[in-house]
Every structure is written in structure tokens, then in C-alpha cells.
Design a protein around this motif. Structure first.
Motif, mmCIF file in Angstrom:
data_model
loop_
_atom_site.group_PDB
_atom_site.id
_atom_site.type_symbol
_atom_site.label_atom_id
_atom_site.label_comp_id
_atom_site.label_asym_id
_atom_site.label_seq_id
_atom_site.Cartn_x
_atom_site.Cartn_y
_atom_site.Cartn_z
ATOM 1 N N LEU A 193 0.807 -1.216 0.000
ATOM 2 C CA LEU A 193 0.000 0.000 0.000
ATOM 3 C C LEU A 193 0.850 1.281 0.000
ATOM 4 O O LEU A 193 0.502 2.266 -0.649
ATOM 5 N N LEU A 194 1.976 1.281 0.719
ATOM 6 C CA LEU A 194 2.818 2.470 0.747
ATOM 7 C C LEU A 194 3.360 2.791 -0.643
ATOM 8 O O LEU A 194 3.284 3.936 -1.099
ATOM 9 N N TYR A 195 3.894 1.764 -1.302
ATOM 10 C CA TYR A 195 4.450 2.002 -2.636
ATOM 11 C C TYR A 195 3.362 2.525 -3.581
ATOM 12 O O TYR A 195 3.610 3.405 -4.405
ATOM 13 N N THR A 225 0.713 4.201 -2.744
ATOM 14 C CA THR A 225 0.339 5.563 -2.350
ATOM 15 C C THR A 225 1.319 6.594 -2.904
ATOM 16 O O THR A 225 0.943 7.669 -3.362
ATOM 17 N N THR A 239 -2.875 13.078 2.588
ATOM 18 C CA THR A 239 -2.409 11.733 2.226
ATOM 19 C C THR A 239 -1.550 11.131 3.327
ATOM 20 O O THR A 239 -1.654 9.954 3.656
ATOM 21 N N ALA A 258 -3.340 4.180 7.446
ATOM 22 C CA ALA A 258 -2.760 2.865 7.140
ATOM 23 C C ALA A 258 -1.943 2.871 5.845
ATOM 24 O O ALA A 258 -0.967 2.147 5.719
ATOM 25 N N ARG A 259 -2.307 3.705 4.902
ATOM 26 C CA ARG A 259 -1.640 3.661 3.595
ATOM 27 C C ARG A 259 -0.175 4.098 3.639
ATOM 28 O O ARG A 259 0.563 3.899 2.686
ATOM 29 N N VAL A 260 0.255 4.740 4.714
ATOM 30 C CA VAL A 260 1.663 5.116 4.819
ATOM 31 C C VAL A 260 2.351 4.371 5.976
ATOM 32 O O VAL A 260 3.457 4.729 6.377
ATOM 33 N N CYS A 261 1.672 3.370 6.520
ATOM 34 C CA CYS A 261 2.262 2.558 7.582
ATOM 35 C C CYS A 261 2.668 1.211 7.019
ATOM 36 O O CYS A 261 1.875 0.253 7.005
ATOM 37 N N TRP A 262 3.876 1.130 6.580
ATOM 38 C CA TRP A 262 4.397 -0.084 5.987
ATOM 39 C C TRP A 262 5.884 -0.101 6.207
ATOM 40 O O TRP A 262 6.497 0.960 6.142
ATOM 41 N N HIS A 318 6.049 4.822 7.917
ATOM 42 C CA HIS A 318 7.328 4.594 7.238
ATOM 43 C C HIS A 318 8.299 5.730 7.565
ATOM 44 O O HIS A 318 7.875 6.860 7.801
#
Lengths: 141, 141, 141, 141
Positions: free
Chosen positions: A15-17, A19, B19, B40-44, B51
Motif C-alpha cells: 500500500l505504501l508504494y 500511495t 495523504t 494505514a496507507r503510509v504505515c508499511w 514509514h
């Protein structure tokens, strides 16, 4: 290990990539290469230009893959610190990031990376220091 | 200038901040403070943990606001380089970033920042060097 | 300009270089190379190993020469910031430092450098940001 | 441990400190303070102004003392990387360097430092990352 396209594909779906617009292209022999195609949501304050934090994100990520590509099974890495220089505005994507491990000891890895624009002009440079940790592979970035 | 809540509100609506989960809380007298509530979309790769690139993004952003808060009308700033240290895992948000200008000349500004977790434990530290440019205010981050 | 051996010789006689054991070998086309033969007075706490500050000094110096080698008459440069990584103990000298300009604008220059030991093993890496100033040539380092 | 004046005195006699003009004044509770009175041999190219590498040397040194002051017997530290910013010309000495540990784990320590001139004006700032090693105390700087 050199990662196969299939292995990279698994990670490229995260999901990060998605985004941020990151895609890992290659990782092997202590080097890695990734592509940044930033969507509008991370291009601020200048439309079409990825934020500096987005350039940093792909740099950190590509560095981690470069290190991971030479680690034994059961080991992974995590960023201790990273210094980035912004050389020129990031106007024309997609951008490519190339990272290379410069030195590795039992517990530390040192890496360098460059980001270039679609014309291969330099946009950012950086150097990072990573800690090698016992953890099944889950790239930290 | 010290930005009013209304002025900050205008910026807090931008797409990048939405974002990533950034909200500028204060900016005045060479200092700024921002809150990170990462979706959640930047938590990886770790669920619930932003991140490292996301921590960098709020740090760069908060630094730019700290500088902007003392610039005259018609001037803005842009990051030359930034070195970030990751002190501990970013487990418990929301996170707060505090930045402070340490020195400023006609063309350059030097800044420091810290990111703390919800328990005020240090998560990341950094120092940045910014260029002051002629441009109507559009924070570069 | 590419400096001639005679021009370099003039600078190599300065007191700082003599104190620390620095000798500029080449400077041209945005690159420079220098040799470090550290005397005992700068090898502490480990006999025979130059202090980290001495490695930094030759790195900063070599970077400045790399930049100076492409500046027009009447211009010089001064360090804004520099990040150095220590890769391995500096046990076996003389050490060689190689620096290369990675990008230059009207007012800023970005440089990278590596220090290797007598066996060409990496000892330190770094990246620096310099300001270009109006001043008759007097290398800032 | 907080070092006593007598303990500091032993170290202040070493050849590197004498060459560069460093004197450790205090070290305790994760903080340290040192004085730089640079002799002419390290003031180049500007008479009376210590070279940037000399400012770096005292910064690295003071950081190491700050860390050492909280380490248990049998442990010491060594610099992994250090990023320094030069805020203003170092014209009026003696200079004071103050360092403070910002975070410490079992194997790593993170530190910040500032150098001020005789008027307490900021001259340089920096942040460093150190490795904690098993070694009887011999400050690495």
C-alpha cells in the motif's frame, strides 16, 4: 541474493508504494534500482513535482533493497540515519533511484543513492547508515 | 510572522498533508509544531508504524514552517539538505514534530527538529539546511 | 581550471596541511585527490590511526579543491555542511581521499568523497554542500 | 559517571588535544563541554580562524565525552557518522562546544552539539551517531 521479478512483484503491490508511486525494478549484488511515478496526491506544493519527502522515501526504500540483496536469510535492515541533498527541482518524472552498498560489517551497512529525472539529470543524492537486524525479510521501507 | 489558526487551516487542507496525515499546529518566531496521524496507507512494513519517509516528510515540512514564520513577505524557503536520525521505532502515535531555526543569514536558514511519540518519547531527530528564495509564500513542504 | 603541480605546491606548503599531513595531488574537472600521511600528533587515541577529525579535515579540503577546480577566477567556496560516515578503522596509511562534484548551481556546489587506506579499502565516505562566494582564490580548506 | 577534574586533566594532556587546542571542561550525565583555543597552525586559510576540520574535531570529541559520561566501565564509543553545519565564520575564540546525548540504546548513541564563539554566537551545529563498543575507556576522540 538477487531478487527475481516475481519476488519484487510481491512487494511492489504494498500500500505504501502504491500511495507514493514507487516500484522496485532490480535488487541484487548490493545494488538496487527503483522507479518513482508520483501521483498528484504527493505532488505538493508544486503540481507535478513530488514533495521532498517522497524523494526521500524512495531513496530510503531503494537503499534498504540494496542492502537486503546481500543479506542472509533471516536478516533484514533498518535505517539508523540518512542524509539527503536536493540538487535540483524534480520537474520531469518518472524518476529513477539507484542505490549501492559502499560497506558492510556484521551489524551495519553504509549505502549511497542518487535520484535522476527522466532526462537522467541529477535531482537528489544521499548517504545512509543502516542497522542489520535478525528478522525474516520484510524490507523496512 | 506568527501564522493564525485560520491561515494554517488553509494549508492543512492540502492533498499531501491529507495523504500522509500531517497537520500544522503552530508556526511563529522561528519555531513550528506539527502533528502526524498516519493513515494505514503510509504505515508499511509495520502496521500502525509510519514509514521512515513519512517521519522525514513531517520533519521537512515542520522545518520549512519554522523558517517561513520569520521570513518577510515575498520570501519562501526550499530544502538544500536534511539529515535525519531514527532513534526508536515509531510505535505509538499521534506523533508530534517540533522544529526550531538555529541560525539564519540572508540566503540560508539552519533548522533542527525532533519527533516524539504520544508518550513524548523521542522517535527521530534531524537537522536541515534551507535556501531562502524570492517567491510568494507557498511552503515547500 | 586544472591546477598545475606548481600551483598545488604553493598550497601544499601551508601550515595546516603540514600539521595534519595533507598533500593535494590533483585538482581538475570538478575532481580532486589528496594524500594523508598523518604524523603522530594527530593520531590519537590509537597510535598510528588518524583521529576522525583528521579524516574529516582532508575530506573537507579535497572537496573544496574539487569545486575550486571548476570555478571562474574571483570565486571560491566555503563549506555549508558535510556529513561523514566512518566505514572501518583507519589503520594503514597513507590514506587517499578522492572527491567529485556531483552538481553545481550558481551559488551552491554538491560534492562526494571517499577515503581509502593504503590497500584501497574504504575507510570513510561523505557528502558536502558548499556555498560559492566572491573571493580571490584562497581554498577554504 | 561524571568525570572529576583530575580525570579530565589526564586526558587533556594528550598530543592531539594539544595540537588542535582542545580542552575538555566537563563531562557528566550525558553532556559534555569543551573549549577550543586554536593555535596558528590549525588556523588556515584565514588567520585566527580555526579550519572547519578543527571545529569538527572538537565537536566529535565533545560528543564522545558526552556519551562516555553515561557508559558503564568497560564500554567506550566510536563515531559511526556525523553531520556538521557551519552557521557563521568562526572569528572570535576561544570557542565552546556543548554536546548532549539525545538517545541511547544498547549499541548506539545519538548526540547533538553546538559550537559558540566567545560572544556565545552560534558557529556550528551537528548531530552524530556513535557505536557503543566493549573497550576499556579510551575516548575515541
Amino acid at each position: 541474493m538477487t531478487f527475481t521479478p516475481d519476488q519484487l512483484e510481491q512487494f511492489n503491490g504494498n500500500l505504501l508504494y502504491a500511495t507514493v508511486g514507487i516500484r522496485i525494478e532490480k535488487a541484487g549484488d548490493g545494488k538496487a534500482e527503483a522507479l518513482l511515478s508520483p501521483p498528484a496526491r504527493v505532488c505538493w506544493p508544486f503540481p507535478g513535482q513530488p514533495h521532498g519527502g517522497v524523494l526521500f522515501t524512495i531513496m530510503d526504500t531503494t537503499m534498504a533493497w540494496a542492502i537486503q540483496s546481500v543479506l542472509a536469510k533471516g536478516l533484514s535492515c533498518t535505517t539508523i540515519d540518512l542524509a539527503i541533498q536536493y540538487l535540483a527541482p524534480a520537474r520531469e518524472g518518472p524518476f529513477i533511484c539507484r542505490a549501492e552498498t559502499t560497506h558492510q560489517t556484521g551489524r551495519l551497512a553504509f549505502v549511497r543513492a542518487d535520484i535522476l529525472d527522466a532526462q537522467e539529470r541529477p535531482v537528489a543524492s544521499g548517504q545512509g547508515t543502516f542497522r542489520i537486524i535478525k528478522m525474516d525479510f520484510l524490507p523496512n521501507s
